[in-house]
Design an enzyme around this catalytic site. Sequence first.
Site, mmCIF file in Angstrom:
data_model
loop_
_atom_site.group_PDB
_atom_site.id
_atom_site.type_symbol
_atom_site.label_atom_id
_atom_site.label_comp_id
_atom_site.label_asym_id
_atom_site.label_seq_id
_atom_site.Cartn_x
_atom_site.Cartn_y
_atom_site.Cartn_z
ATOM 1 N N MET A 94 0.850 -1.185 0.000
ATOM 2 C CA MET A 94 0.000 0.000 0.000
ATOM 3 C C MET A 94 0.886 1.234 0.000
ATOM 4 S SD MET A 94 -2.405 -1.319 3.134
ATOM 5 C CE MET A 94 -3.192 0.286 3.341
ATOM 6 N N ILE A 152 1.543 -5.067 8.242
ATOM 7 C CA ILE A 152 2.972 -4.807 8.427
ATOM 8 C C ILE A 152 3.247 -3.319 8.261
ATOM 9 C CG2 ILE A 152 5.302 -5.339 7.609
ATOM 10 C CD1 ILE A 152 4.144 -7.966 6.489
ATOM 11 N N GLY A 182 1.456 4.313 3.812
ATOM 12 C CA GLY A 182 2.219 3.273 3.146
ATOM 13 C C GLY A 182 2.627 2.076 3.985
ATOM 14 N N SER A 183 2.246 0.886 3.590
ATOM 15 C CA SER A 183 2.503 -0.287 4.406
ATOM 16 C C SER A 183 2.323 -1.539 3.557
ATOM 17 C CB SER A 183 1.560 -0.291 5.605
ATOM 18 O OG SER A 183 0.228 -0.045 5.179
ATOM 19 N N ARG A 184 2.209 -2.685 4.231
ATOM 20 C CA ARG A 184 2.126 -3.970 3.528
ATOM 21 C C ARG A 184 1.143 -4.891 4.252
ATOM 22 N NH1 ARG A 184 7.216 -6.978 1.170
ATOM 23 N NH2 ARG A 184 6.534 -9.155 0.953
#
EC number: 4.1.1.65
Length: 213
Positions: A94, A152, A182-184
């Site tokens: 993301m 995450i 922003g991430s995962r």
Amino acid sequence: MKHDSFIAREGIPFIIAFGLTTLLAVFFLEQSWIAVLPLTATLFTCWFFRNPERHTPEGEKLIVSPADGKVIRIDEDFHHEMLSQPCSKVSIFMNVFNVHVNRVPYSGKVTKISYSPGRFLSANLDKASEQNERNAILVRTSDGKEIMTIQIAGLIARRIVCWVREEDVVKRGERFGMIRFGSRLEVFMPKETKILVTVGEKVKAGESPLGTF
């Protein structure tokens, strides 16, 4: 508590703060044009914490994406310590422009939630899966299958939010949390799942099918 408002509640304090700053600048500064700065911040914050409605597709065995973003990795024979059997894994990145609210990929009962502190490496790196701050949500389906989602944190994102608790019964497409900036997210599915996405494909939370079994 419901989380279906157009703006995610985690953004409300920021919106109020920037909004008040805008009003103060308009009424108390001689150069009121400066109010454009906090006004811009207010509008950006509203956009960043947007929480749009999604239309989850039908299909009893369909697993949907938990996040908006891009598929960056697919592993079809993966082992994870929290799962009793081998699985398939889909990793989604993301960026800061994506909607950051996360959604349940498949209906079932939350049997375990495991939070792990960690580093804040860029979320598009594979080692972020093991080294970054993360939160795992394990769901057992009505027919005994295990589906797990891991939030995450990334280089900028340093706040994982999870609204569900162990023993909660969740529904596919339901909002369950968010990660700021922003991430995962990684989804672990039964190994026999037929993967319906490819690396590089863009997906939407609660709408895009990831797999079926």
